[in-house]
Design an enzyme around this catalytic site. Structure first.
Site, PDB file in Angstrom:
ATOM      1  N   CYS A 213       0.815  -1.224   0.000  1.00 22.82           N
ATOM      2  CA  CYS A 213       0.000   0.000   0.000  1.00 22.82           C
ATOM      3  C   CYS A 213       0.849   1.275   0.000  1.00 22.82           C
ATOM      4  O   CYS A 213       0.328   2.370  -0.175  1.00 22.82           O
ATOM      5  CB  CYS A 213      -0.953   0.000   1.191  1.00 22.82           C
ATOM      6  SG  CYS A 213      -2.015  -1.443   1.208  1.00 22.82           S
TER       7      CYS A 213
ATOM      8  N   HIS B  91      -3.023   7.181   2.343  1.00 21.76           N
ATOM      9  CA  HIS B  91      -3.538   5.879   1.908  1.00 21.76           C
ATOM     10  C   HIS B  91      -4.853   5.601   2.640  1.00 21.76           C
ATOM     11  O   HIS B  91      -4.946   5.729   3.862  1.00 21.76           O
ATOM     12  CB  HIS B  91      -2.507   4.790   2.214  1.00 21.76           C
ATOM     13  CG  HIS B  91      -3.058   3.417   2.085  1.00 21.76           C
ATOM     14  ND1 HIS B  91      -3.760   3.006   0.975  1.00 21.76           N
ATOM     15  CD2 HIS B  91      -3.034   2.351   2.935  1.00 21.76           C
ATOM     16  CE1 HIS B  91      -4.134   1.749   1.147  1.00 21.76           C
ATOM     17  NE2 HIS B  91      -3.722   1.332   2.320  1.00 21.76           N
TER      18      HIS B  91
ATOM     19  N   ASN C 139     -10.198  -0.212   0.761  1.00 21.39           N
ATOM     20  CA  ASN C 139      -8.743  -0.089   0.664  1.00 21.39           C
ATOM     21  C   ASN C 139      -8.286  -0.662  -0.680  1.00 21.39           C
ATOM     22  O   ASN C 139      -8.312  -1.869  -0.880  1.00 21.39           O
ATOM     23  CB  ASN C 139      -8.117  -0.847   1.840  1.00 21.39           C
ATOM     24  CG  ASN C 139      -6.599  -0.865   1.807  1.00 21.39           C
ATOM     25  OD1 ASN C 139      -5.982  -0.534   0.797  1.00 21.39           O
ATOM     26  ND2 ASN C 139      -5.997  -1.267   2.898  1.00 21.39           N
TER      27      ASN C 139
END
Ligand code: COA
Length: 320
Positions: free
Chosen positions: A111, A247, A277
């Site tokens: 990520c 993020h 996500n």
């Protein structure tokens, strides 16, 4: 010499899945997912896959930047879900775009991938190696998700976001990248079994496994630390920052980071509710949405920050 984003594009997965839809396949509820994460929907890819979503986002970024694919010198694709061991996903994007003059390779940092890839692009621009660089974050996490594990499957979505960057005289662009391989186990996905014909194991992809509370603690500690270090190194006051584009892993993580930085949560834009996500794609998707909504003005100072498997984390201070 500094780095400037001159165009953005994005492509979420094509199929919207609500918390209610997931409650039909695992024992969960909208209430549980929403209160713990802020997620209401996620968009899963049923057709394009990583390289297809990446190429679509890239096409839109090139249009926005008013640049022809043939003018790209380098394509960097941040992804943990390439379709092949080789060719890399960036080469697939190069072919789909017709970016015949671009070198192309992938960057793997889960990520944090987009933040790592953008800093890599910045270094190439600063050294004068390349002029026009396409940086993409794309992940098709639904293909490495165990859809019977309610602890992870409710969190993730698929998508891609892209930016075109060029060198510029004015402005600012500074970054930090960090990693701690000792903490690999708290968030991992095995690529394939370690077998060969001698051991008899059949190669196969694994699924994401995660110690959610450890990941949560890591993010709320390391992200503010990293941002504070970056701002202090660059002698930049928090008041100068227009937005923190983080993020999108969990609304509660973003709120906790805002609190630790002693900054209003309004400076932390979020779209986690709609997309979940999306790993390396989350920051460029959010950037693209904000860009197209006219929320980013020339000269705005932004902090981008990513965190994820590795463990890896990092931040960038840049001027829009
Ligand atoms: N629906 C309903 N119940 C669920 C559930 C779901 N989708 N997932 C887990 N549960 C249950 C657990 O089984 C557990 O039940 P038990 O108490 O009977 O054992 C209970 O809910 C609490 O589980 P726990 O894991 O302690 O929940 P939590 O409050 O830590 O929240 C996360 C879980 C994943 C939402 C949270 O830890 C988190 O957001 N972590 C960060 C994850 C992340 O962002 N990862 C990616 C980073 S890039």
């Amino acid at each position: 010499m500094t780095t400037r984003i001159i165009g953005t594009g994005s492509c979420p997965g094509d199929h919207k899945v609500s918390n209610g839809d997931l409650a039909e396949i695992v024992e969960t509820s909208h209430e549980w997912i929403f209160t713990r994460t802020g997620i209401q929907n996620r968009h899963l890819s049923t057709e394009l896959g990583t390289s297809g979503m990446a190429a679509r986002a890239a096409e839109l970024a090139c249009e926005d930047a008013k640049i022809k694919p043939e003018d790209l010198d380098l394509i960097l694709l941040a992804t943990s879900t390439p379709e092949y061991c080789f060719p890399n996903g960036a080469c697939q994007v190069q072919e789909k775009l017709g970016a015949v003059n671009a070198a192309a390779f992938d960057i793997s940092a889960a990520c944090s991938g987009f933040v790592f890839a953008l800093q890599t692009a910045g270094s190439f621009l600063a050294s004068g190696t390349f002029r026009n660089i396409l940086v993409i974050g794309a992940d098709d996490l639904s293909k490495i998700t165990d859809w019977s594990d309610r602890g992870t499957c409710v969190l993730f979505g698929d998508g891609a976001g892209a930016v075109v960057v060029q060198a510029e005289e004015r402005g600012c662009f500074h970054g930090i990248m960090k990693a701690d391989g000792r903490k690999a186990k708290v968030l991992l996905c095995p690529a394939r079994s370690e077998g060969n014909f001698l051991t008899g194991k059949v190669p196969q992809m694994g699924y994401i496994s995660m110690d959610g509370q450890e990941v949560f603690k890591f993010a709320v500690k390391k992200v503010p630390e990293c941002i504070n270090q970056l701002l202090s190194e660059q002698k930049t006051a928090k008041e100068e920052i227009r937005y923190y584009i983080l993020h999108q892993a969990n609304k509660r993580i973003l709120e906790a980071v805002a609190k630790r930085l002693d900054e209003p949560v309004e400076k932390f834009p979020m779209n986690i509710g709609e997309y979940g996500n999306t790993s390396a794609a989350s920051i460029p998707i959010l950037l693209d949405e904000m860009n197209r909504q006219g929320k980013l003005k020339r000269g705005d100072k932004l902090v981008l920050a990513g965190f994820g498997g590795g463990l890896t984390w990092g931040a960038i201070l840049l001027e829009w």
